[in-house]
Design an enzyme around this catalytic site. Sequence first.
Site, PDB file in Angstrom:
ATOM      1  N   SER A   1       0.776  -1.237   0.000  1.00  0.00           N
ATOM      2  CA  SER A   1       0.000   0.000   0.000  1.00  0.00           C
ATOM      3  C   SER A   1       0.810   1.291   0.000  1.00  0.00           C
ATOM      4  O   SER A   1       0.246   2.367   0.132  1.00  0.00           O
ATOM      5  CB  SER A   1      -0.967   0.012   1.187  1.00  0.00           C
ATOM      6  OG  SER A   1      -0.269   0.102   2.404  1.00  0.00           O
TER       7      SER A   1
ATOM      8  N   LYS B   1      -3.308   4.378  10.063  1.00  0.00           N
ATOM      9  CA  LYS B   1      -2.407   5.168   9.236  1.00  0.00           C
ATOM     10  C   LYS B   1      -2.693   6.660   9.361  1.00  0.00           C
ATOM     11  O   LYS B   1      -1.765   7.483   9.384  1.00  0.00           O
ATOM     12  CB  LYS B   1      -2.501   4.710   7.782  1.00  0.00           C
ATOM     13  CG  LYS B   1      -1.945   3.307   7.583  1.00  0.00           C
ATOM     14  CD  LYS B   1      -2.128   2.817   6.168  1.00  0.00           C
ATOM     15  CE  LYS B   1      -1.566   1.408   6.034  1.00  0.00           C
ATOM     16  NZ  LYS B   1      -1.738   0.858   4.691  1.00  0.00           N
TER      17      LYS B   1
END
EC number: 3.4.21.53
Length: 360
Positions: free
Chosen positions: A254, A299
């Site tokens: 990612s 995140k």
Amino acid sequence: MVFPQKVIKSGVPAPRADLRRVSAWATLALVAVSFVVPANFVTEQPGPTFNTIGDFNEKQLIEIEDAETYPVSGALDMTTVSVAGGPNSTVGALNVLSAWLSDSGSVLPSDLMYAPTVTNEQVSQRNSAEMTNSQEVAQAAALTYLGEDFTEHLTVSGVAEGGPSEGLIEEQDVILRVDGANLDGFESLTEAINKPQGAAVTVTVRRDGAERDFTITPIYNEENDSYLLGLYLARSFDFPLTVNYGLEEVGGPSAGLMFALGIIDELTEGEMTGGEHFAGTGTIDTDGAVGGIGGIAQKMRGASEAGATVFLAPAENCDEVVGRVPAGLSVVKVETLTDAVEAVEQIGKGSDPATFPTCS
């Protein structure tokens, strides 16, 4: 992106259980048990961030050879999730309870994330392979955005048992054409397979230096709403320049979006960020499509704690973003690399992040 805490990962699914409504007695009981019982869970917490246009361990995180590069400023942080637990390991129940009660943590039974037969070594190998692939595809996506040519090769790494290509296509075959049309990458192969809507196609491969044609009828996959040849493909590239990444012990796919942005910034005259502190996440494909990831709540929290003021979030993750954005962090929704570049450039020039698409 994943970072071993343990494991640091850029993308892991992160359904979240919330214990804040548990009664005081139940919480006390869990605390008592936590001192003596190991837990077969996986915990996820915000991991460290890494500036893709900065340095890491006194080395440039993205170093480009064989091309002119330009000064950069600000930050384009890739974000990670710190994962504890997993195959063949346990995490202390007190740590599980702490993650469960945390606003930014999540807890899942290990068996829901990993197959019973999977080992920690296999998980590590997979994460490492995903990271390497994301770096290569990010370079391809950046060069596509910049209009630079490169060559992509599609090599068969496996044939699905019982699939339409079994007995025809073999491992190490290189896919060249579909119905006579040359392929310039994975996306063009997907388009060529789907175009006939299930009708047979002629697939041309190179095997042992010679070309061979095979007639194959793709099968329909409802989950992806697309047609498949039943092949596992390894993608490799011939690039006009070399990109070296000075980052280890971080796995997963990612960071692709942030790697691509970092490459574009270094190869483009002018300081794209305008000195602002951006962070983000998302997979990337060679055509610039940004894909969803896991652990976005962790995140965003990690990005905020690192000082980022703008976070680039994949549109696919918007349902997990709403209601979980840390104070002071603006979220910009992106579907493509172009979306991301334009947002960074315009915000870097002083545009209000609130004027860009967001999750709502």
